[in-house]
Motif scaffolding. Structure first.
Motif, PDB file in Angstrom:
ATOM      1  N   ALA A   1       0.826  -1.208   0.000  1.00  0.00           N
ATOM      2  CA  ALA A   1       0.000   0.000   0.000  1.00  0.00           C
ATOM      3  C   ALA A   1       0.858   1.254   0.000  1.00  0.00           C
ATOM      4  CB  ALA A   1      -0.926  -0.005   1.219  1.00  0.00           C
ATOM      5  N   GLY A   2       1.978   1.200   0.733  1.00  0.00           N
ATOM      6  CA  GLY A   2       2.847   2.361   0.800  1.00  0.00           C
ATOM      7  C   GLY A   2       3.453   2.705  -0.545  1.00  0.00           C
ATOM      8  N   PHE A   3       3.893   1.696  -1.280  1.00  0.00           N
ATOM      9  CA  PHE A   3       4.509   2.003  -2.573  1.00  0.00           C
ATOM     10  C   PHE A   3       3.473   2.329  -3.638  1.00  0.00           C
ATOM     11  CE2 PHE A   3       8.543   0.945  -0.809  1.00  0.00           C
ATOM     12  CZ  PHE A   3       9.422   1.678  -1.582  1.00  0.00           C
ATOM     13  N   ARG A   4       2.252   1.862  -3.471  1.00  0.00           N
ATOM     14  CA  ARG A   4       1.203   2.333  -4.374  1.00  0.00           C
ATOM     15  C   ARG A   4       0.976   3.831  -4.173  1.00  0.00           C
ATOM     16  NH1 ARG A   4      -4.191   3.404  -5.293  1.00  0.00           N
ATOM     17  NH2 ARG A   4      -5.107   2.365  -7.133  1.00  0.00           N
ATOM     18  N   GLU A   5       0.937   4.238  -2.913  1.00  0.00           N
ATOM     19  CA  GLU A   5       0.760   5.656  -2.613  1.00  0.00           C
ATOM     20  C   GLU A   5       1.953   6.468  -3.100  1.00  0.00           C
ATOM     21  OE1 GLU A   5       0.070   6.040   1.545  1.00  0.00           O
ATOM     22  OE2 GLU A   5      -1.702   4.750   1.539  1.00  0.00           O
ATOM     23  N   LEU A   6       3.148   5.953  -2.894  1.00  0.00           N
ATOM     24  CA  LEU A   6       4.342   6.663  -3.359  1.00  0.00           C
ATOM     25  C   LEU A   6       4.341   6.814  -4.881  1.00  0.00           C
ATOM     26  CD1 LEU A   6       6.959   4.964  -1.016  1.00  0.00           C
ATOM     27  CD2 LEU A   6       6.535   7.436  -1.127  1.00  0.00           C
TER      28      LEU A   6
ATOM     29  N   GLN B   1       8.773   8.028  -9.625  1.00  0.00           N
ATOM     30  CA  GLN B   1       7.534   7.396 -10.066  1.00  0.00           C
ATOM     31  C   GLN B   1       7.806   6.039 -10.718  1.00  0.00           C
ATOM     32  OE1 GLN B   1       5.511   8.767 -13.715  1.00  0.00           O
ATOM     33  NE2 GLN B   1       3.721   9.194 -12.416  1.00  0.00           N
ATOM     34  N   LEU B   2       8.809   5.989 -11.597  1.00  0.00           N
ATOM     35  CA  LEU B   2       9.124   4.741 -12.271  1.00  0.00           C
ATOM     36  C   LEU B   2       9.611   3.684 -11.291  1.00  0.00           C
ATOM     37  CD1 LEU B   2       9.544   3.069 -14.844  1.00  0.00           C
ATOM     38  CD2 LEU B   2      11.794   4.154 -15.097  1.00  0.00           C
ATOM     39  N   THR B   3      10.512   4.058 -10.396  1.00  0.00           N
ATOM     40  CA  THR B   3      11.036   3.093  -9.431  1.00  0.00           C
ATOM     41  C   THR B   3       9.954   2.620  -8.475  1.00  0.00           C
ATOM     42  OG1 THR B   3      13.266   4.011  -9.536  1.00  0.00           O
ATOM     43  CG2 THR B   3      12.691   2.778  -7.564  1.00  0.00           C
ATOM     44  N   PHE B   4       9.107   3.521  -8.035  1.00  0.00           N
ATOM     45  CA  PHE B   4       8.054   3.119  -7.102  1.00  0.00           C
ATOM     46  C   PHE B   4       7.033   2.214  -7.785  1.00  0.00           C
ATOM     47  CE2 PHE B   4       8.851   7.387  -4.746  1.00  0.00           C
ATOM     48  CZ  PHE B   4      10.051   6.885  -4.277  1.00  0.00           C
ATOM     49  N   ALA B   5       6.795   2.445  -9.086  1.00  0.00           N
ATOM     50  CA  ALA B   5       5.903   1.555  -9.823  1.00  0.00           C
ATOM     51  C   ALA B   5       6.516   0.160  -9.925  1.00  0.00           C
ATOM     52  CB  ALA B   5       5.628   2.120 -11.221  1.00  0.00           C
TER      53      ALA B   5
ATOM     54  N   ALA C   1       6.635  -5.452  -7.802  1.00  0.00           N
ATOM     55  CA  ALA C   1       7.406  -6.543  -7.206  1.00  0.00           C
ATOM     56  C   ALA C   1       6.781  -7.073  -5.929  1.00  0.00           C
ATOM     57  CB  ALA C   1       8.833  -6.070  -6.931  1.00  0.00           C
ATOM     58  N   VAL C   2       6.027  -6.239  -5.214  1.00  0.00           N
ATOM     59  CA  VAL C   2       5.448  -6.678  -3.939  1.00  0.00           C
ATOM     60  C   VAL C   2       3.952  -6.972  -4.057  1.00  0.00           C
ATOM     61  CG1 VAL C   2       4.779  -4.418  -3.017  1.00  0.00           C
ATOM     62  CG2 VAL C   2       5.585  -6.206  -1.433  1.00  0.00           C
ATOM     63  N   ALA C   3       3.352  -6.638  -5.198  1.00  0.00           N
ATOM     64  CA  ALA C   3       1.905  -6.794  -5.362  1.00  0.00           C
ATOM     65  C   ALA C   3       1.483  -8.245  -5.149  1.00  0.00           C
ATOM     66  CB  ALA C   3       1.479  -6.316  -6.747  1.00  0.00           C
ATOM     67  N   HIS C   4       0.513  -8.455  -4.272  1.00  0.00           N
ATOM     68  CA  HIS C   4       0.039  -9.818  -4.006  1.00  0.00           C
ATOM     69  C   HIS C   4      -1.424  -9.863  -3.589  1.00  0.00           C
ATOM     70  CE1 HIS C   4       1.047  -8.253  -0.046  1.00  0.00           C
ATOM     71  NE2 HIS C   4       0.359  -9.235   0.505  1.00  0.00           N
ATOM     72  N   THR C   5      -2.001  -8.730  -3.178  1.00  0.00           N
ATOM     73  CA  THR C   5      -3.415  -8.730  -2.827  1.00  0.00           C
ATOM     74  C   THR C   5      -4.254  -8.634  -4.095  1.00  0.00           C
ATOM     75  OG1 THR C   5      -3.529  -6.318  -2.619  1.00  0.00           O
ATOM     76  CG2 THR C   5      -2.870  -7.561  -0.653  1.00  0.00           C
ATOM     77  N   ASP C   6      -5.520  -8.995  -3.989  1.00  0.00           N
ATOM     78  CA  ASP C   6      -6.399  -8.936  -5.164  1.00  0.00           C
ATOM     79  C   ASP C   6      -6.473  -7.523  -5.729  1.00  0.00           C
ATOM     80  OD1 ASP C   6      -6.924 -11.618  -5.054  1.00  0.00           O
ATOM     81  OD2 ASP C   6      -8.816 -11.411  -3.951  1.00  0.00           O
ATOM     82  N   ALA C   7      -6.506  -6.536  -4.832  1.00  0.00           N
ATOM     83  CA  ALA C   7      -6.610  -5.153  -5.301  1.00  0.00           C
ATOM     84  C   ALA C   7      -5.354  -4.739  -6.062  1.00  0.00           C
ATOM     85  CB  ALA C   7      -6.838  -4.216  -4.109  1.00  0.00           C
ATOM     86  N   ALA C   8      -4.198  -5.114  -5.555  1.00  0.00           N
ATOM     87  CA  ALA C   8      -2.949  -4.744  -6.226  1.00  0.00           C
ATOM     88  C   ALA C   8      -2.823  -5.465  -7.562  1.00  0.00           C
ATOM     89  CB  ALA C   8      -1.761  -5.063  -5.327  1.00  0.00           C
ATOM     90  N   ILE C   9      -3.206  -6.743  -7.608  1.00  0.00           N
ATOM     91  CA  ILE C   9      -3.138  -7.493  -8.865  1.00  0.00           C
ATOM     92  C   ILE C   9      -4.072  -6.874  -9.899  1.00  0.00           C
ATOM     93  CG2 ILE C   9      -3.651  -9.730  -9.921  1.00  0.00           C
ATOM     94  CD1 ILE C   9      -2.707 -10.980  -7.244  1.00  0.00           C
ATOM     95  N   ALA C  10      -5.238  -6.431  -9.442  1.00  0.00           N
ATOM     96  CA  ALA C  10      -6.151  -5.749 -10.356  1.00  0.00           C
ATOM     97  C   ALA C  10      -5.531  -4.462 -10.891  1.00  0.00           C
ATOM     98  CB  ALA C  10      -7.469  -5.449  -9.636  1.00  0.00           C
ATOM     99  N   ASP C  11      -4.770  -3.767 -10.053  1.00  0.00           N
ATOM    100  CA  ASP C  11      -4.081  -2.559 -10.514  1.00  0.00           C
ATOM    101  C   ASP C  11      -3.059  -2.887 -11.609  1.00  0.00           C
ATOM    102  OD1 ASP C  11      -5.410  -0.739  -8.920  1.00  0.00           O
ATOM    103  OD2 ASP C  11      -3.931  -0.814  -7.297  1.00  0.00           O
ATOM    104  N   LEU C  12      -2.323  -3.976 -11.421  1.00  0.00           N
ATOM    105  CA  LEU C  12      -1.345  -4.361 -12.438  1.00  0.00           C
ATOM    106  C   LEU C  12      -2.032  -4.666 -13.760  1.00  0.00           C
ATOM    107  CD1 LEU C  12       1.101  -6.726 -10.474  1.00  0.00           C
ATOM    108  CD2 LEU C  12       1.096  -4.222 -10.624  1.00  0.00           C
ATOM    109  N   GLU C  13      -3.123  -5.409 -13.694  1.00  0.00           N
ATOM    110  CA  GLU C  13      -3.877  -5.717 -14.913  1.00  0.00           C
ATOM    111  C   GLU C  13      -4.392  -4.447 -15.572  1.00  0.00           C
ATOM    112  OE1 GLU C  13      -5.642 -10.122 -13.705  1.00  0.00           O
ATOM    113  OE2 GLU C  13      -6.727  -8.315 -13.078  1.00  0.00           O
ATOM    114  N   ALA C  14      -4.865  -3.502 -14.753  1.00  0.00           N
ATOM    115  CA  ALA C  14      -5.392  -2.263 -15.304  1.00  0.00           C
ATOM    116  C   ALA C  14      -4.286  -1.396 -15.911  1.00  0.00           C
ATOM    117  CB  ALA C  14      -6.129  -1.484 -14.214  1.00  0.00           C
TER     118      ALA C  14
END
Length: 846
Positions: A630-635, A646-650, A655-668
């Motif tokens: 969540a912290g790096f999504r906000e960053l 922005q590029l590094t934080f993305a 690299a840490v995305a594992h929740t359903d919400a974060a995975i959905a963000d990657l797909e989007a």
């Protein structure tokens, strides 16, 4: 049987016996797609006529051997990678006609067919002992000679070597021959041949010592990414700086830089013919740290033209000196001559940390390692050679002064030009120039292993001033040397929301406890920083108040190098189980958004990710991972659009995305449903996002679709990594075959799979590979060779499965294994990482 090994004693015996007059090498690159013709003529003298010796040639089919007009039977004279040379005369001529084999593993003469357009590219890589895979040699650095290369190739190819490229002479059937002029005397390992359908751009550097032709080369499919103006600018800045600093004109006439595919190394200092990874020509946006590092690589190889090529070590014992010097020189030049004026900060945030890590492994060794044979060289060629060595040379510069240091180098180059030397020769030049005795310094720093820790030791008076102050030095009991350090000490106070340096001193530290009377009476600062200016190579500790200041507001510290030292101290304390990993993660989340150093921005999140995945206590890990995600999504969303942050934080978020919400963000992000202003989802970022989905088993059909869209070698390597990342038994079995078993996979594809194999959160499918790994380690070094085996054994060790049971199993293997010592080294290093992780987890659990 010696095989491909060569001992230091054998080399010394041969060097005392022989003096090589010249090499003439005829290569025919038109004979087949798997082999090439190699005819070598060596002229040499013998100090003891009637003696016997040998020449070196690896993996060849030898057709003819002629020594002084006498024909030797290849069936008996050529065995075990050596050609026996009996009954030498005072003056000798050896002619060997052979077919040698193209490499797909980056050693010898590597052959690559670009999947983007089916064009063919060849390049040589000879360090340490692989020229003998291409032509017959006396494969040791102290038998220097001039080399004449004659290369037959298709007439539409480019052919480049150490001498300027001549006009080709036309032959029949679409072939031509390039007859290169003899080189200056040089060692076999810095000779080079690069040939193929390369794109070429030529410039000329016009310096005070004369013109230097500059060539830049790359594959045809990368022409649009060859930012040649920037590359020429850095090259010219380098020549301006080094020719003046070394007071010696560039010695090899022309200077070509060739960006080549599937390269095992970062670059190689072939005299006048430098080869570099073509990943340094990025096809997607990269952060500033990438370009800062690329600049350091270019300058590193250029520094070698003097230190390593002009003056070469007698034997590989002094390989550290070549690399350590070039490493120090490239950062020094970056600061003094390029736009990257804060490069020592980047060095502290990134490169130096690799030296600290390597030096705390059970395999640590002195910088000046005892390389008694070639196998020892292969094992000891590591970040102690590079990062620690450069750090120690920086300490030496602080010890003797920059001007005397450079004066000593200038004398050294003049005295040993085109010949060989030992470290004692350089030390003598530096002592003469500086007036300081340096043999004791050399014993402390170069002939002992391990890293010291420096910590403040003080008492406070009732008014808050220092009543006493000292620096306490300690060392690991296995490597107990206490050294002399030249350090700075900085005192920082918070003023108007900033941490401002009140004062600093520079002093010498020696022994266990060094009193610092200059600080007595000084008011205790908010932040006390040992090793101000990062002059020495040592871990530092923060006192309780300074650590609290750093964790609460590191971003208040405006000086980037001072911040790097605090980042480094906090990371060292985390790795040493003195600071809870969860606290380090909080430090990063609170302060990385304000970091300005390019390497700090790109590297520190990777330290935090390692802390999350391996150092945080298991019972806390799920919560910390979610907080980190969540912290790096906000960053990412808060960073300036289009910025490096922005590029590094993305990338870190992916690299840490594992929740359903974060995975959905990657797909989007991939599909365009989520757009982040300024964030270009270009080809490399697309692969990173797809791989992150693959880690979570959510890639669907994306890997195959993306591979069709990205029909390049980079695309194939990314696709292989993505497939290896999937959390299924079938995916891991397929990846294991590519990484550890098959011999028909290109080296960079194999490396991509190795790096992707072990993934956090896939314990169930990875657990069976503990035994498979240990089984493979028994024989892999001999079966797969140095480059492949070292990569696989280092990165497929199951570190993320850290447990006492794993340690016990590895200990049992180490006690009973008969594996090559080099293979055992990587297993021991993996074990050390696991033990460190378990200790950190215990601290984090408290």
């Amino acid at each position: 049987m010696p095989g491909t090994n060569l001992t230091r004693d054998e080399a010394a015996t041969r060097a005392a016996l022989l003096d090589v007059t010249s090499y003439s090498i005829d290569l025919d690159l038109t004979t087949s797609e798997t082999t090439f013709g190699s005819t070598t003529t060596i002229r040499f003298t013998c100090a003891e006529p009637g003696s016997d010796t040998f020449a070196d040639l690896v993996g060849a089919e030898v057709h003819e051997i002629t020594l002084n007009g006498r024909s030797l039977d290849p069936a008996t004279a050529y065995a075990d990678s050596r050609i026996a040379l009996p009954g030498l005369e005072a003056d000798n001529e050896l002619v060997v006609v052979a077919d040698c084999t193209y490499s797909r593993t980056g050693e010898g003469l590597h052959r690559f067919v670009d999947p983007a357009d089916d064009r063919v590219y060849l390049y040589s890589q000879f360090e340490v002992p692989d020229a003998r895979r291409v032509y017959t040699t006396f494969e040791q650095p102290d038998l220097k000679a001039p080399f004449t290369f004659n290369v037959t190739a298709p007439d539409h190819w480019k052919v480049v070597s150490n001498s300027p490229t001549p006009e080709p002479e036309a032959l029949a059937d679409g072939k031509a021959v390039w007859r290169f002029a003899p080189t200056k005397p040089m060692s076999t390992y810095i000779t080079a041949v690069v040939a193929g359908e390369y794109h070429e751009v030529q410039h000329v550097y016009r310096g005070k010592h004369g013109d230097i032709p500059l060539g830049h080369y790359c594959r045809q499919s990368l022409v649009e990414h060859l930012d040649v103006e920037e590359l020429v600018k850095i090259t010219e800045q380098g020549f301006d700086f080094f020719e003046a600093a070394f007071d010696y004109p560039y010695p090899f006439g022309k200077y070509d830089q060739l960006y080549v595919p599937e390269y095992n190394m970062g670059a190689m200092e072939n005299a006048g013919c430098v080869t570099l990874r073509d990943e340094y020509l990025p096809r997607s946006r990269q952060p500033r740290s990438f370009y800062e590092f690329r600049c350091s690589v270019i300058l590193h190889e250029m520094a070698h033209m003097w230190f390593g090529d002009l003056v070469t070590m007698k034997w590989w014992d002094d390989l550290w000196l070549n690399e350590s010097f070039a490493e120090w020189a490239c950062y020094h030049a970056e600061v003094e001559a390029t736009e990257f004026t804060d490069s020592w900060t980047g060095f502290a945030n990134a490169r130096k940390q690799t030296g600290y890590r390597q030096d705390q492994m059970p395999s640590t060794h002195p910088i000046a390692a005892d390389n008694y044979d070639l196998r020892a060289v292969e094992v000891n060629f590591d970040m102690i050679t590079y990062a620690k060595g450069a750090s120690v040379l920086k300490q030496l510069v602080a010890w003797v002064g920059l001007d005397p240091f450079m004066a000593g180098l200038q004398q050294y180059f003049k005295e040993f030009e085109f010949s060989n030397s030992e470290f004692t020769d350089l030390l003598r030049s530096l002592e003469k120039a500086s007036g300081r005795e340096l043999s004791g310094w050399a014993r402390e720093w170069l002939q002992t292993a391990g890293v010291n820790t420096l910590a403040p030791a003080f008492e406070l008076a009732s008014d808050g001033t220092y009543q006493s102050f000292a620096v306490r030095q300690s060392a690991h009991p296995d490597w107990p040397t206490l050294r002399r350090h030249r350090i700075g000490i900085g005192l920082y106070d918070e003023v108007d929301g900033h941490l401002v340096r009140r004062t600093s001193i520079e002093t010498d530290v020696e022994g266990e406890l060094t009193e610092i009377p200059e600080l007595v009476g000084q008011l205790q600062p908010d932040l006390l920083l040992l090793n101000e200016g990062d002059l020495t190579y040592a871990k530092i500790r923060l006192d309780e108040r300074s650590l609290a200041t750093g964790i609460a507001g590191l971003s208040k510290l405006d000086d980037s190098l001072a911040r790097a030292l605090v980042w480094g101290a906090a990371w060292d304390m985390t790795r040493d189980a003195e600071l809870a990993a969860s606290d380090f993660v909080d430090l990063v989340l609170a302060n990385i958004g304000s970091e300005t150093d390019a390497w700090g921005v790109s590297r520190i999140p990777t330290y935090a990710l390692l802390a999350v995945n391996q150092y945080v206590a298991p019972e806390k890990r799920a919560a910390v991972r979610e907080r980190f995600e969540a912290g790096f999504r906000e960053l990412m969303l808060a960073a300036e659009p289009g910025s490096d942050q922005q590029l590094t934080f993305a990338r870190t978020f992916a690299a840490v995305a594992h929740t359903d919400a974060a995975i959905a963000d990657l797909e989007a992000l991939l599909d365009g449903g989520l757009e982040v202003e300024g964030l270009a989802v270009d080809q490399d970022l697309r692969w990173l996002l797809i791989t992150a989905l693959a880690v979570n088993g959510r890639e669907g059909m994306r890997i195959d679709a993306e591979t069709r869209a990205d029909n390049t070698i980079s695309g194939q390597e990314h696709a292989a990594a993505a497939r290896a990342s999937r959390p299924t038994a079938e995916a891991k079995a397929e990846a294991w075959e590519i990484a550890m078993v098959r011999d028909d996979v290109p080296n960079e594809t194999q490396r991509s799979v190795v790096l992707a194999f072990q993934r956090v959160g896939q314990d169930d499918v990875l657990a069976p590979y503990v035994e498979k790994y240990l089984g493979a380690a028994e024989t892999m070094w001999e079966e797969k060779g140095t480059a492949r085996a070292s990569t696989a054994l280092e990165f497929i060790f199951p570190k993320q499965l850290a447990s006492q049971e794993l340690l016990d199993r590895v200990d049992a293997w180490l006690e009973s294994s008969s594996a090559n010592p080099a293979a055992q080294r990587y297993v021991r290093e993996g074990r050390a990482d696991v033990a460190r992780a378990l200790a950190a987890q215990a601290t984090d659990a408290q």
